[in-house]
Design an enzyme around this catalytic site. Structure first.
Site, short mmCIF file in Angstrom:
data_model
loop_
_atom_site.label_atom_id
_atom_site.label_comp_id
_atom_site.label_asym_id
_atom_site.label_seq_id
_atom_site.Cartn_x
_atom_site.Cartn_y
_atom_site.Cartn_z
N CYS A 184 48.71 -4.85 29.52
CA CYS A 184 49.10 -6.27 29.64
C CYS A 184 49.65 -6.62 31.02
CB CYS A 184 50.11 -6.62 28.56
SG CYS A 184 49.59 -6.11 26.92
N HIS A 206 53.55 -12.96 30.46
CA HIS A 206 52.59 -12.43 29.49
C HIS A 206 52.96 -12.94 28.10
CE1 HIS A 206 50.26 -9.88 26.99
NE2 HIS A 206 51.26 -9.08 26.65
N ASN A 262 48.14 -12.57 21.51
CA ASN A 262 48.36 -11.70 22.67
C ASN A 262 47.02 -11.17 23.15
OD1 ASN A 262 48.85 -9.54 24.36
ND2 ASN A 262 50.60 -8.78 23.21
O1 UT7 Z 1 51.62 -6.98 24.82
C1 UT7 Z 1 52.30 -5.77 24.88
C2 UT7 Z 1 53.71 -5.97 24.64
N1 UT7 Z 1 53.94 -6.13 23.22
C3 UT7 Z 1 55.06 -6.68 22.83
O2 UT7 Z 1 55.83 -7.10 23.66
C4 UT7 Z 1 55.37 -6.74 21.35
C5 UT7 Z 1 56.84 -6.51 21.14
N2 UT7 Z 1 57.24 -6.49 19.76
C6 UT7 Z 1 57.24 -7.57 18.96
O3 UT7 Z 1 56.80 -8.63 19.35
C7 UT7 Z 1 57.89 -7.46 17.60
O4 UT7 Z 1 58.53 -6.21 17.48
C8 UT7 Z 1 56.92 -7.68 16.41
C9 UT7 Z 1 56.47 -9.10 16.36
C10 UT7 Z 1 55.72 -6.77 16.53
C11 UT7 Z 1 57.62 -7.36 15.09
O5 UT7 Z 1 58.77 -8.19 14.96
P1 UT7 Z 1 60.18 -7.54 14.60
O6 UT7 Z 1 61.13 -8.64 14.54
O7 UT7 Z 1 60.45 -6.45 15.58
O8 UT7 Z 1 59.90 -6.98 13.16
P2 UT7 Z 1 60.32 -5.58 12.55
O9 UT7 Z 1 59.24 -4.61 12.77
O10 UT7 Z 1 61.70 -5.23 12.97
O11 UT7 Z 1 60.38 -5.97 11.01
C12 UT7 Z 1 61.37 -6.90 10.50
C13 UT7 Z 1 61.05 -7.18 9.05
C14 UT7 Z 1 60.89 -5.94 8.19
O12 UT7 Z 1 61.38 -6.22 6.89
P3 UT7 Z 1 62.84 -5.74 6.44
O13 UT7 Z 1 62.85 -4.27 6.62
O14 UT7 Z 1 63.79 -6.45 7.35
O15 UT7 Z 1 62.91 -6.20 5.02
C15 UT7 Z 1 59.39 -5.75 8.13
O16 UT7 Z 1 59.00 -5.08 6.96
O17 UT7 Z 1 59.81 -7.89 8.96
C16 UT7 Z 1 58.92 -7.18 8.11
N3 UT7 Z 1 57.60 -7.32 8.66
C17 UT7 Z 1 56.75 -8.29 8.29
N4 UT7 Z 1 56.87 -9.30 7.42
C18 UT7 Z 1 55.84 -10.13 7.28
C19 UT7 Z 1 56.98 -6.54 9.60
N5 UT7 Z 1 55.76 -7.00 9.86
C20 UT7 Z 1 55.58 -8.07 9.05
C21 UT7 Z 1 54.53 -8.99 8.87
N6 UT7 Z 1 54.70 -9.99 7.99
N7 UT7 Z 1 53.37 -8.89 9.55
#
Ligand code: UT7
Length: 331
Positions: free
Chosen positions: A123, A256, A287
């Site tokens: 990226c 980005h 993305n």
């Molecule tokens: O381009 C390269 C660079 N990439 C990036 O910069 C990406 C960086 N990371 C992110 O953007 C975020 O980490 C994500 C969008 C990928 C994920 O968001 P998050 O806030 O970090 O979510 P998480 O993995 O900490 O999950 C939080 C909650 C969890 O539930 P509990 O344990 O709090 O009950 C997950 O199970 O959200 C849940 N969850 C979802 N819920 C609905 C995880 N994925 C999903 C989903 N839909 N797709």
């Protein structure tokens, strides 16, 4: 006796002469996405800012999308294929390890014979390519460099993986960089952290015979999020410092497009005033890795929010981990 090597001077400075882009035809909204993964429109919008993304069809290949974006950039920049004397393609989704795709793109664009090569900086690819183009023009190694950022991330995304499927998308962006009497591309601030190679990577090597499925993206989302919103965010102030500018001097901020909350964190670090227009192209594009910055600039032009001569801070960051960014003046 040591011979004297001649080193003809390059241009004093460089500038972006034209920017172009290509968006795949197929729009996939969050409702359709949620037929593939257990998620909701509300969660995806709230956690990322994405409402819809573009997925490339079979005919919208890396080659095809690159050529479309490049032709637009060249036309807007007032150059033909014959004027281009270097082609750099930033991508991590050209599925043939070698040869690079850039020479074939150069051929199609009428830049046959020009040096052409691919770079793998995920990226950060567009900003790394731009830094190379700027250096090449100023060194005299090239006069007009075509930089393309292009991805078909859906080819390496497991579309049933709820940790990545809703994020990644496809598209292409391009810029023609040429000589300038005034500095219109600022000094790059860039870096990498190989110790974090495992937080964003392909699940396995192509030739891993233990599993017949193709490799896909694996991401530890929170680790990447933290690095981007803290380490890379701090580096954005250096990008301004090195260009001798203050945040108030900016018209646009085009990071980005990975996550709206990362953009928010960067804005807080920069103490971004309201006068700066911030790109939020992630909403419609998802993305698109190396393509995201030129695509986001295109959207700002289309919305009348970006104009020629304006000053923009751009920054790319992602797998490697690698980041790069610089201040540019829009063509
Ligand atoms: O381009 C390269 C660079 N990439 C990036 O910069 C990406 C960086 N990371 C992110 O953007 C975020 O980490 C994500 C969008 C990928 C994920 O968001 P998050 O806030 O970090 O979510 P998480 O993995 O900490 O999950 C939080 C909650 C969890 O539930 P509990 O344990 O709090 O009950 C997950 O199970 O959200 C849940 N969850 C979802 N819920 C609905 C995880 N994925 C999903 C989903 N839909 N797709």
């Amino acid at each position: 006796m040591s011979a004297t090597i001649q080193s003809p001077p390059g241009a004093p400075f460089s500038r972006i002469m034209g920017i172009g882009s290509y968006r795949p035809v197929r729009v996939v909204d969050n409702a359709e996405m949620c037929t593939m993964i257990e998620s909701s429109d509300e969660w995806i919008v709230q956690r990322t800012g994405i409402s819809e993304r573009r997925w490339a069809g079979e005919d919208e290949t890396i080659h095809y999308m690159s050529v479309q974006a490049a032709r637009q950039a060249m036309e807007r920049g007032g150059v033909t294929g014959e004027d281009i004397d270097c082609v750099i393609v930033a991508t991590v989704t050209h599925m043939t390890q070698f040869p690079a795709i850039a020479p074939q793109i150069a051929l199609e664009l009428g830049a046959q014979g020009a040096p052409a090569y691919d770079i793998s900086a995920a990226c950060a690819g567009f900003c790394v390519g731009l830094a190379q183009a700027d250096a090449l023009v100023r060194s005299g190694a090239a006069t007009n460099v075509l930089v393309i950022g292009v991805e078909r991330l859906t080819d390496i995304t497991n579309l049933t993986d709820r940790s990545t499927a809703f994020l990644f998308a496809d598209g292409a962006g391009a810029a023609v960089v040429g000589p300038s009497d005034e500095p219109k591309i600022g000094p790059v601030v860039w870096g990498a952290d190989g110790a974090a190679a495992d937080v964003l990577k392909m699940t396995r090597m192509w030739d891993d015979e233990t599993n017949e499925e193709k490799p896909t993206v694996y991401m530890e989302g929170q680790a990447v999020f933290k690095w981007a919103s803290q380490t890379v965010a701090r580096k954005t102030t250096e990008m301004l410092d090195k260009a001798g500018l203050k945040v108030e001097d900016l018209d646009l901020f085009v990071p980005h497009q990975a996550n709206n909350r990362i953009i928010d964190a960067m804005m807080r670090t920069l103490r971004m005033p309201e006068s700066v227009t911030v790109a939020r192209d992630i909403k419609r594009q998802g993305n698109t890795s190396a393509a995201s910055i030129p695509l986001a600039i295109e959207t700002l032009y289309e919305e009348g929010l970006a104009k020629s001569g304006q000053t923009a801070l751009i920054v790319g960051f992602g797998g490697g981990l690698i980041f790069a960014g610089q201040v540019i003046v829009l063509p």
